[in-house]
Design a protein around this motif. Structure first.
Motif, PDB file in Angstrom:
ATOM      1  N   GLN A 223       0.847  -1.180   0.000  1.00  0.00           N
ATOM      2  CA  GLN A 223       0.000   0.000   0.000  1.00  0.00           C
ATOM      3  C   GLN A 223       0.888   1.238   0.000  1.00  0.00           C
ATOM      4  O   GLN A 223       2.050   1.181   0.384  1.00  0.00           O
ATOM      5  N   VAL A 224       0.318   2.350  -0.419  1.00  0.00           N
ATOM      6  CA  VAL A 224       1.055   3.603  -0.504  1.00  0.00           C
ATOM      7  C   VAL A 224       1.691   3.955   0.839  1.00  0.00           C
ATOM      8  O   VAL A 224       2.852   4.367   0.905  1.00  0.00           O
ATOM      9  N   GLU A 225       0.952   3.743   1.896  1.00  0.00           N
ATOM     10  CA  GLU A 225       1.457   4.076   3.231  1.00  0.00           C
ATOM     11  C   GLU A 225       2.709   3.273   3.568  1.00  0.00           C
ATOM     12  O   GLU A 225       3.603   3.763   4.267  1.00  0.00           O
ATOM     13  N   ASP A 226       2.791   2.042   3.072  1.00  0.00           N
ATOM     14  CA  ASP A 226       3.963   1.205   3.327  1.00  0.00           C
ATOM     15  C   ASP A 226       5.201   1.777   2.639  1.00  0.00           C
ATOM     16  O   ASP A 226       6.291   1.791   3.221  1.00  0.00           O
ATOM     17  N   ILE A 227       5.029   2.255   1.422  1.00  0.00           N
ATOM     18  CA  ILE A 227       6.149   2.860   0.691  1.00  0.00           C
ATOM     19  C   ILE A 227       6.585   4.141   1.394  1.00  0.00           C
ATOM     20  O   ILE A 227       7.785   4.387   1.577  1.00  0.00           O
ATOM     21  N   ILE A 228       5.632   4.953   1.805  1.00  0.00           N
ATOM     22  CA  ILE A 228       5.957   6.189   2.532  1.00  0.00           C
ATOM     23  C   ILE A 228       6.731   5.853   3.807  1.00  0.00           C
ATOM     24  O   ILE A 228       7.724   6.507   4.131  1.00  0.00           O
ATOM     25  N   PHE A 229       6.299   4.815   4.515  1.00  0.00           N
ATOM     26  CA  PHE A 229       6.976   4.398   5.738  1.00  0.00           C
ATOM     27  C   PHE A 229       8.424   3.999   5.456  1.00  0.00           C
ATOM     28  O   PHE A 229       9.334   4.341   6.209  1.00  0.00           O
ATOM     29  N   LEU A 230       8.651   3.298   4.343  1.00  0.00           N
ATOM     30  CA  LEU A 230       9.993   2.832   4.009  1.00  0.00           C
ATOM     31  C   LEU A 230      10.939   3.970   3.641  1.00  0.00           C
ATOM     32  O   LEU A 230      12.135   3.889   3.918  1.00  0.00           O
ATOM     33  N   VAL A 231      10.429   5.012   3.008  1.00  0.00           N
ATOM     34  CA  VAL A 231      11.302   6.100   2.545  1.00  0.00           C
ATOM     35  C   VAL A 231      11.303   7.300   3.485  1.00  0.00           C
ATOM     36  O   VAL A 231      11.952   8.307   3.207  1.00  0.00           O
TER      37      VAL A 231
ATOM     38  N   ALA B  22      10.437  13.265  -0.292  1.00  0.00           N
ATOM     39  CA  ALA B  22       9.928  14.435  -1.015  1.00  0.00           C
ATOM     40  C   ALA B  22       9.428  14.044  -2.400  1.00  0.00           C
ATOM     41  O   ALA B  22       8.375  14.522  -2.854  1.00  0.00           O
ATOM     42  N   ARG B  23      10.142  13.150  -3.069  1.00  0.00           N
ATOM     43  CA  ARG B  23       9.736  12.728  -4.408  1.00  0.00           C
ATOM     44  C   ARG B  23       8.426  11.935  -4.359  1.00  0.00           C
ATOM     45  O   ARG B  23       7.535  12.136  -5.194  1.00  0.00           O
ATOM     46  N   VAL B  24       8.305  11.049  -3.380  1.00  0.00           N
ATOM     47  CA  VAL B  24       7.063  10.282  -3.230  1.00  0.00           C
ATOM     48  C   VAL B  24       5.902  11.228  -2.979  1.00  0.00           C
ATOM     49  O   VAL B  24       4.829  11.094  -3.585  1.00  0.00           O
ATOM     50  N   LYS B  25       6.092  12.189  -2.082  1.00  0.00           N
ATOM     51  CA  LYS B  25       5.025  13.161  -1.795  1.00  0.00           C
ATOM     52  C   LYS B  25       4.655  13.958  -3.045  1.00  0.00           C
ATOM     53  O   LYS B  25       3.475  14.179  -3.321  1.00  0.00           O
TER      54      LYS B  25
END
Length: 135
Positions: free
Chosen positions: A88-96, A104-107
């Motif tokens: 899930q998107v939240e998992d990727i955000i958590f990892l980075v 910043a790039r993910v956001k």
């Protein structure tokens, strides 16, 4: 990085034509039996960052191996977080989250994605209203 010698048919007006074998380039089989998925994009990115117009195939293959390894590792790590077995998107955000550039790039990408969704929805509504008024 030095350039490979390429047949002249791949050049147009002295510039390398990245689109000549776009379909072939996307699915080039390697010695390991794996298909090359990002060759065209990586060549363009390498050129954009100052490499030769036609980088060595071995260099592109190595870079693609690194990219695929990173994607696979990140995906596996994301699958272990939150709901196991799902990314899930939240998992990727958590990892980075601890890497400011990646975060910043993910956001930025998520914000851009939301803006595109809103623009598409507004466009579809205008198109729908236009069709409704014509009837």
């Amino acid at each position: 990085m030095a350039s490979n010698s390429m047949p002249e048919e791949n050049f147009e007006g002295g510039d390398f034509n990245f689109d000549d074998d776009a379909e072939d380039d996307q699915f080039v089989a390697t010695n390991s039996g794996r298909k090359r998925l990002f060759s065209k994009e990586l060549r363009c990115m390498m050129f954009g960052f100052g490499d030769d117009k036609n980088p060595y195939t071995e260099t592109v293959d190595l870079l693609e191996d690194l990219v695929i390894e990173y994607i696979a590792e990140t995906t596996h790590r994301a699958m272990e977080i939150g709901r196991t077995g799902r990314v899930q998107v939240e998992d990727i955000i958590f990892l980075v989250r601890k890497d400011p550039r990646k975060y910043a790039r993910v956001k930025d990408l998520l914000t851009m994605n939301e803006e595109l969704k809103k623009a598409r929805k507004a466009f579809d509504e205008i198109k729908y209203v236009g069709e409704y008024c014509k009837s």
